[in-house]
Each structure stands twice: as structure tokens, then as C-alpha cells.
Design an enzyme around this catalytic site. Sequence first.
Site, mmCIF file in Angstrom:
data_model
loop_
_atom_site.group_PDB
_atom_site.id
_atom_site.type_symbol
_atom_site.label_atom_id
_atom_site.label_comp_id
_atom_site.label_asym_id
_atom_site.label_seq_id
_atom_site.Cartn_x
_atom_site.Cartn_y
_atom_site.Cartn_z
ATOM 1 N N ASP A 60 0.866 -1.174 0.000
ATOM 2 C CA ASP A 60 0.000 0.000 0.000
ATOM 3 C C ASP A 60 0.908 1.230 0.000
ATOM 4 O OD1 ASP A 60 -1.858 1.917 0.400
ATOM 5 O OD2 ASP A 60 -2.287 1.442 2.474
ATOM 6 N N THR A 93 -3.114 5.814 -3.819
ATOM 7 C CA THR A 93 -1.964 6.467 -3.185
ATOM 8 C C THR A 93 -0.706 6.272 -4.025
ATOM 9 O OG1 THR A 93 -1.829 4.463 -1.863
ATOM 10 C CG2 THR A 93 -2.736 6.378 -0.823
ATOM 11 N N THR A 94 -0.580 5.094 -4.640
ATOM 12 C CA THR A 94 0.621 4.818 -5.440
ATOM 13 C C THR A 94 0.594 5.618 -6.735
ATOM 14 O OG1 THR A 94 0.463 2.586 -4.566
ATOM 15 C CG2 THR A 94 2.045 2.953 -6.289
ATOM 16 N N ASP A 393 -8.925 0.540 2.583
ATOM 17 C CA ASP A 393 -8.976 1.061 1.215
ATOM 18 C C ASP A 393 -10.280 0.657 0.543
ATOM 19 O OD1 ASP A 393 -6.573 2.133 1.570
ATOM 20 O OD2 ASP A 393 -5.507 1.014 0.041
#
Length: 557
Positions: A60, A93-94, A393
Site C-alpha cells: 500500500d 496512493t501509489t 482502502d
Amino acid sequence: MQAPVLVLKDSLKRESGNKVHHGNIQASKAVADIIRTTLGPRSMLKMLLDAAGGIVVTNDGNAILRELDLAHPAAKSMIELSRTQDEEVGDGTTSVIVLAGEMLHVAEAFIEKNYHPTVICRAYNKALEDAIAVLDKIAMTVDVKDRATMLGLVKSCIGTKFTSQFGDLIADLAIDATTTVGVDLGQGLREVDIKKYIKIEKVPGGQLEDSKVLKGVMFNKDVVAPGKMRRKILNPRIILLDCPLEYKKGENQTNAELLREEDWSVLLKMEEEYIENLCVQILKFKPDLVITEKGLSDLACHYFSKAGVSAIRRLRKTDNNRIAKACGAIIVNRPDELQESDVGTGAGLFEVKKIGDEFFAFIVECKDPKACTVLLRGASKDLLNEVERNLQDAMSVARNIIKNPKLVPGGGATELTVSAMLKQKSSSIEGIEKWPYEAAAIAFEAIPRTLAQNCGVNVIRTMTALQGKHANGENTWIGIDGNTGEIADMKERKIWDSYSVKAQAFKTAIEAACMLLRIDDIVSGIKKKQAPGAGQAPSKPKIEEEGDADNEQMIPE
């Protein structure tokens, strides 16, 4: 201690004022490279040593960056990006970091050619506006009530996470939990408060398949007197208190002088009567279960167990709020203010169970719970933590869709479409901004390219084929299937993304890139710490020669 001295190196020697600090771009690219391998379903995991010396295994993006301790200010601001994304929409997020890193990377070429950063930023902002417009165009609306669609959606979000190997399990949990706690605000809006009303309880042991969403809440407490009080009650009447059921000690120290021995017993009797009074007021409502956030004295415990009432003391405030939401009770601050309407009757079962070697109290089978607990079971602590992160998430994605029920294609298809549309548009842009605009368009391809890299397919071939398919802005739904690396139709493969996640990612990435591009100097106001052992030798006074005096200008604070 002398005042910290700011040293500006060579600033006076610069001819042009538009040199961007190159270290910033390098640092941001470094952060992006750390994270790049964790994008997509076939991605690598990272093993992190956290500050306490424990280990975290995760892919994550946000969890990884949280543990990084970077000294470079630009790298720090990149880390903030993924945090913003995590707090706002909970997923993507990535992608944010990869995108921002790429935006800075393509800007580097223009800076070498002496473009002014503001020009590049202007072009980027234009590109952002147009990208959001494209998103609006290709987004499709989805029916929140349709469970199968929701499942597909949440699954495609968790598809990139570690727990994707457990199939629908996590997706089911997430949808159950978020639909449970959703509150209608009217006008078709639903508000889902994940943080407050969904508690994730991790209990090591058992199998992952045993995880479930309770129709109610559970918490890590036992009744006060296990032998005397019932541990299982059907359709309990629950009273929630926020006050101690014990004799109040004085705020400040008081001395009471007693002259006669009888007075002493009178004093004790008064204390007992006070507690008895409290209990009588509560027992009037015939509760089966009394829960208080504060203490509960032995005497009160005795009165309750005599009346056949189970009691639980010192419960966390957040847990109490959840119980109130689940069984419909109202938390009362003073026993004398109790009313019939404050008693919670919505729960179907109160039970204390032993899981592992701890006791857990369950208040379950509620009629219309507005709060719930997700019970996670699993083999090890690390596994549970990772499942929890992924569940977080997944719930965020479910929440985003409930709030804004629009979808865009996943698998890099959205980015390719945006990229193709922007490339088309760039030809109609006049002046110097055309080139950075086009570069921004190319930068969007970083996401599908990274996906292809992580699947281990031939990147150049795949990318050319994809660009060909997307050339004139058609085939919006063609992207990469992250599992196999094939080029496929995302609609058929059910690979979707939530619109709000994508839009937020684009906005955050481009705005951050613009901000970092406009930094031309990093001036440190921190005094360097002396190395240990350097302090003993008397330092020689440093004599400035005229060469030094020129390029270092000293500014005392």
C-alpha cells in the site's frame, strides 16, 4: 550558541532567475521509483522496518511512505501527497506519486532548455483542466443498490492489493460494512463515516474465511462479576452511561472530624445510600445490561447482580458511541435523567465469548444498526495488519461510490484516453505552452507503462499497441489486464476505478508537480550538529580568503 547562519551559495552569480532546483526533481523521482513497483495486481511487496523495530509487509503506497524517513524536503512533500490522497479518497496512493514523479521528469527537459517554470506550470494546469473534462466525458454512472456492480468495483480496487488472493472476501466485508453505516442525508446523498462507526477488530487465530461483519458491535471486555452476572441475554434492554457508579471522592482534600463512633457508621451509610440510590434509579427501567464508561464500585455491582443485570465498566468512549448507534440507545450522563427512550432495545443478543485467551462482548443481531464491527481472523499479526489496511482502502472505495456513483475504466485505460485527447488538443494550443502541454499528455502514460512493467510483459510493444488503439480518443475502455498483461476491454474484465479517486489523483499530482517546479532554492535554517568527538579539539579560527568571501554571502539571523 551563535545564531544559525544562512548560507546562500552562488545565488548572486546566477545569470537567469529561472533555474529550478534540480535536486528537487531527483528526490521526487527517487520517491516515485521506490513506490513504482507496487502499482498493479502483480506488484511486489515491500518489507519495512518501522521505528519500533517491528516489521511491516505491504504494498500500500501510503503505508510504505509513512515509514520512510527522508531528509530531503522535496521528497517529504511527495510523501505528503500520498497521505492527502489516502485521507481524501483512500485509494490511488501509489498512482499519485508515480504520476507526480513523471510530471516532474518530463518537465526536466524544458528546464534544461531554459523554459521558465511558470510557463510549464501554466501548461500543466491547462492540461489538468482538460484531463478532468475528459474524465467527466468517459465516466459512467452506476447503480449503488446493485450489489454485483459494487462488488466488481471494490474488487478491482483491491485487485492491486495483497489480499486479492482471497477473492471476494474483503470486498464483501467492505460493502457490508459501508452499506450498514450509511446514513441518508436526503436529496439522494449518503454519508458514510468509516472512522467513527466501523471498528476493525483483529483477533489472531482461526482462518481468514472466518472474518465477518457483525450486525452490531463487539469489544474487548467481560462483565464485571463473571460468576454472578449473565453472559448471554436475548433481546437485552441496554442502558449506556457516561458517569461513575461509585461514591464520588471530593475534589480537594477534606477533613471530617468525628466525635462519636456512631457518626462514622452514619458516614459509611450515606455513601452506601448514595450508590443504592443511583442503582435504584437505573433499575427502575428494568435493564438487562448496563454499560458505563467510568468506574463501577463493588456495591453497585452487588445491587446489579442481585437484580440479574449484567454490567460492564470502563468502556472506551468510541466503543460506547458505536453501541449507541447499533442498538438505538442514548448515552446518558446522569442516572437521574434517564428516560424510557434512552434504553436501547434494538439488539437481538448480548453474549460474552472467549476467543483465543481473551473475552469479547458481542452485542449483535441488531434490527437496524448504524454502526458495526468487522471481525478479522487470520494466521499472523502481519497478515492481519495488511488485511486491515486493504479493508480500509476497500471501504473508502465503497464510500466514494456511494457518495459519487461514477466510474471510469481502470487498468491504465483512463490515463491513455486522457493522454490521447490531450495530444490531439495540444496542436491547437498556441505559443510556447504547447510543448509542456504535450509533455504532460505523455506523462499520463506513466501509469499504464508501469502496470505493463510490473506484469513482466514487453513494455514497448504493449505501449505502442495501446497507443494505437487509443490514437483518436476511441476505444476508451481498452487497457492492460494487470494479472496477465494482455490488452483487454476493461468493461468485460470488470476492471473499474472510482471517478473521485482518479480525479483526486490527477489534481494532487499536477498541483504538487507545479509546486515543486517553482522552487528554485532550498535554504536551510538548521544549524548543523557537530559530530561527536569534534568538540574537544579547539577549532582553528577560519580565515576567509577573498575567494570564499565572494561566493558565500553570510546573513546572520
